[in-house]
Design an enzyme around this catalytic site. Structure first.
Site, PDB file in Angstrom:
ATOM      1  N   VAL A 179      -5.285   0.205   2.944  1.00 19.25           N
ATOM      2  CA  VAL A 179      -5.425  -1.244   2.785  1.00 19.25           C
ATOM      3  C   VAL A 179      -6.647  -1.554   1.919  1.00 19.25           C
ATOM      4  CG1 VAL A 179      -5.966  -3.389   4.023  1.00 19.25           C
ATOM      5  CG2 VAL A 179      -4.188  -1.845   4.899  1.00 19.25           C
ATOM      6  N   GLU A 222       0.829  -1.220   0.000  1.00 15.08           N
ATOM      7  CA  GLU A 222       0.000   0.000   0.000  1.00 15.08           C
ATOM      8  C   GLU A 222       0.859   1.265   0.000  1.00 15.08           C
ATOM      9  OE1 GLU A 222      -1.429   1.723   3.482  1.00 15.08           O
ATOM     10  OE2 GLU A 222      -0.938   0.056   4.799  1.00 15.08           O
ATOM     11  N   LYS A 256      -3.071  -2.151  16.099  1.00 11.77           N
ATOM     12  CA  LYS A 256      -2.550  -1.314  17.180  1.00 11.77           C
ATOM     13  C   LYS A 256      -3.628  -1.044  18.191  1.00 11.77           C
ATOM     14  CE  LYS A 256      -0.135   1.512  14.432  1.00 11.77           C
ATOM     15  NZ  LYS A 256      -1.006   0.876  13.552  1.00 11.77           N
ATOM     16  N   ASP A 268     -16.688   5.038  14.165  1.00  8.79           N
ATOM     17  CA  ASP A 268     -15.454   5.035  13.373  1.00  8.79           C
ATOM     18  C   ASP A 268     -14.929   3.611  13.210  1.00  8.79           C
ATOM     19  OD1 ASP A 268     -13.109   5.485  12.061  1.00  8.79           O
ATOM     20  OD2 ASP A 268     -12.372   7.044  13.423  1.00  8.79           O
ATOM     21  N   LYS A 324      -5.328  10.765   1.093  1.00  2.99           N
ATOM     22  CA  LYS A 324      -5.405   9.403   1.622  1.00  2.99           C
ATOM     23  C   LYS A 324      -6.628   8.758   0.974  1.00  2.99           C
ATOM     24  CE  LYS A 324      -6.473   7.041   5.962  1.00  2.99           C
ATOM     25  NZ  LYS A 324      -6.673   7.223   7.412  1.00  2.99           N
TER      26      LYS A 324
HETATM   27  N1  PSU Z   1      -2.046   1.531  10.547  1.00  5.79           N
HETATM   28  C1  PSU Z   1      -0.717   1.767  10.566  1.00  5.79           C
HETATM   29  N2  PSU Z   1      -0.158   2.487   9.575  1.00  5.79           N
HETATM   30  C2  PSU Z   1      -0.896   2.981   8.547  1.00  5.79           C
HETATM   31  C3  PSU Z   1      -2.306   2.709   8.523  1.00  5.79           C
HETATM   32  C4  PSU Z   1      -2.832   1.990   9.537  1.00  5.79           C
HETATM   33  O1  PSU Z   1      -0.029   1.328  11.462  1.00  5.79           O
HETATM   34  O2  PSU Z   1      -0.337   3.637   7.666  1.00  5.79           O
HETATM   35  C5  PSU Z   1      -3.114   3.199   7.364  1.00  5.79           C
HETATM   36  C6  PSU Z   1      -3.386   2.033   6.397  1.00  5.79           C
HETATM   37  O3  PSU Z   1      -3.289   2.522   5.077  1.00  5.79           O
HETATM   38  C7  PSU Z   1      -4.817   1.658   6.697  1.00  5.79           C
HETATM   39  C8  PSU Z   1      -5.388   3.020   7.028  1.00  5.79           C
HETATM   40  O4  PSU Z   1      -5.488   1.043   5.624  1.00  5.79           O
HETATM   41  O5  PSU Z   1      -4.376   3.659   7.796  1.00  5.79           O
HETATM   42  C9  PSU Z   1      -6.686   2.944   7.790  1.00  5.79           C
HETATM   43  O6  PSU Z   1      -7.235   4.207   7.857  1.00  5.79           O
HETATM   44  P1  PSU Z   1      -8.764   4.396   8.259  1.00  5.79           P
HETATM   45  O7  PSU Z   1      -8.831   3.946   9.685  1.00  5.79           O
HETATM   46  O8  PSU Z   1      -9.009   5.858   8.070  1.00  5.79           O
HETATM   47  O9  PSU Z   1      -9.554   3.524   7.343  1.00  5.79           O
HETATM   48 MN    MN Z   2     -12.108   5.938  10.184  1.00  9.79          MN
END
Ligand code: PSU
Ligand code: MN
Length: 303
Positions: free
Chosen positions: A109, A27, A162, A141, A89
């Site tokens: 992802v 990614e 995490k 969220d 993003k």
């Molecule tokens: N977790 C990490 N590093 C990252 C991400 C998540 O440790 O860079 C990024 C990945 O691209 C993941 C995205 O798909 O954050 C998820 O964001 P959201 O929760 O806004 O969907």
């Molecule tokens: Mn989100």
């Protein structure tokens, strides 16, 4: 998604497809939003090298000028790393308008799974996935990554989730959506910076070949979705649980204070945690990604 005029494969990926070589997708949000420059570019290029050393062709994905690109040049990776948070993003919901406007986007992802599936790539390595955030009972969220895992046939190799997320709720969500979660060499969900979370995973495998067999089986029995392989950070690089958990709690507190919301949440927390830990979280993050690329290459080689 099937191949269409908005998907461009790099010449290397195109050749690899023709010759049935193993390919591993990667990614680009991790490059632009997940790590600071220049470590982000170094890490992305090292991932590509490690992938090749382990017998697979790397396919880093992004949207460039409205094209979904599967396989990037060094210049494109450098560009995404330098631009950082200025690049959009891009998750699933962003793809149509990025294409229509001819814009650039760093794929999450979810969006990378869409790109990989369009190119017929089955294995994807990253650091961490998005999930159900703490407090989701009121904020709602929940990352689109989880829905994508339920829908799109790509196996994602990550280091667990995490604890900026609610790990229990994330596992419940994946269970409801019928996503196979496989611990590589572990019975527990790894917590990204540390090897343990105390939360059981439904399946364990100690053999990349067996995971490849599961991917093949899921295709043959007509599963619509993907799979999640959770690979613990190597012992040598794992962090002290108390130190990292305190940093995460403080970062979440700060995000609340500043009113950080939506897609900004994960990048904000990652940067904050890095500052609080004096960069040691970044060092751990980089090593766990390399470890995931190695495993993903081995799985891909067995497909
Ligand atoms: N977790 C990490 N590093 C990252 C991400 C998540 O440790 O860079 C990024 C990945 O691209 C993941 C995205 O798909 O954050 C998820 O964001 P959201 O929760 O806004 O969907
Ligand atoms: Mn989100």
């Amino acid at each position: 998604m099937i191949r269409n005029r908005f998907v461009t494969l790099s010449p290397e990926v195109e050749d690899a497809k023709r010759e049935w070589k193993p390919i591993v997708a990667m990614e680009s949000t991790i490059i632009s939003h997940g790590m600071p420059y220049p470590q982000n570019v170094e890490t992305a290029l090292n991932c590509e090298r490690i992938c090749r050393e382990n017998g697979a062709v790397p396919a880093t994905c992004a949207v460039i000028k409205g094209q979904i690109c599967v396989g990037l040049t060094e210049e494109q990776i450098d560009y995404l790393g330098r631009e950082g948070q200025k690049v959009t993003k891009a998750s699933r919901r962003d793809l149509p308008m990025l294409i229509a406007k001819g814009m650039d986007g760093a794929t999450t992802v979810a969006a990378t799974m869409i790109a990989a599936a369009a190119a017929g790539i089955r294995v994807f390595a990253t650091g961490g996935i998005g999930g159900v955030h703490r407090g989701a009972e009121t904020t709602m969220d929940i990352s689109a990554d989880l829905e994508e895992l339920a829908e799109t046939p790509v196996c994602v190799v990550c280091a667990g989730a995490k604890s900026i997320l609610d790990l229990n709720l994330t596992m419940e969500y994946l269970e409801t959506k019928g996503v196979p979660v496989i611990g590589y060499g572990t019975d527990e969900l790894p917590a990204f910076y540390t090897r343990k979370s105390g939360i059981k995973v439904p399946w364990r495998s100690d053999d990349p070949r067996e995971i490849a067999d599961a991917i093949a089986a899921s295709r043959e029995i007509g599963y619509p979705g993907g799979m999640l392989v959770v690979n613990p950070i190597p012992e040598a690089y794992s962090m002290d649980a108390d130190v990292i958990n305190k940093a995460i709690d403080d970062a979440i507190e700060e995000a609340k204070k500043q009113g950080i919301k939506g897609k900004e949440t994960t990048p904000f927390l990652l940067a904050k945690i890095k500052d609080i830990t004096g960069g040691s979280s970044l060092a751990a993050n980089i090593q766990l990604v390399y470890n995931n690329v190695r495993l993903a290459a081995r799985i891909a080689a067995n497909l």
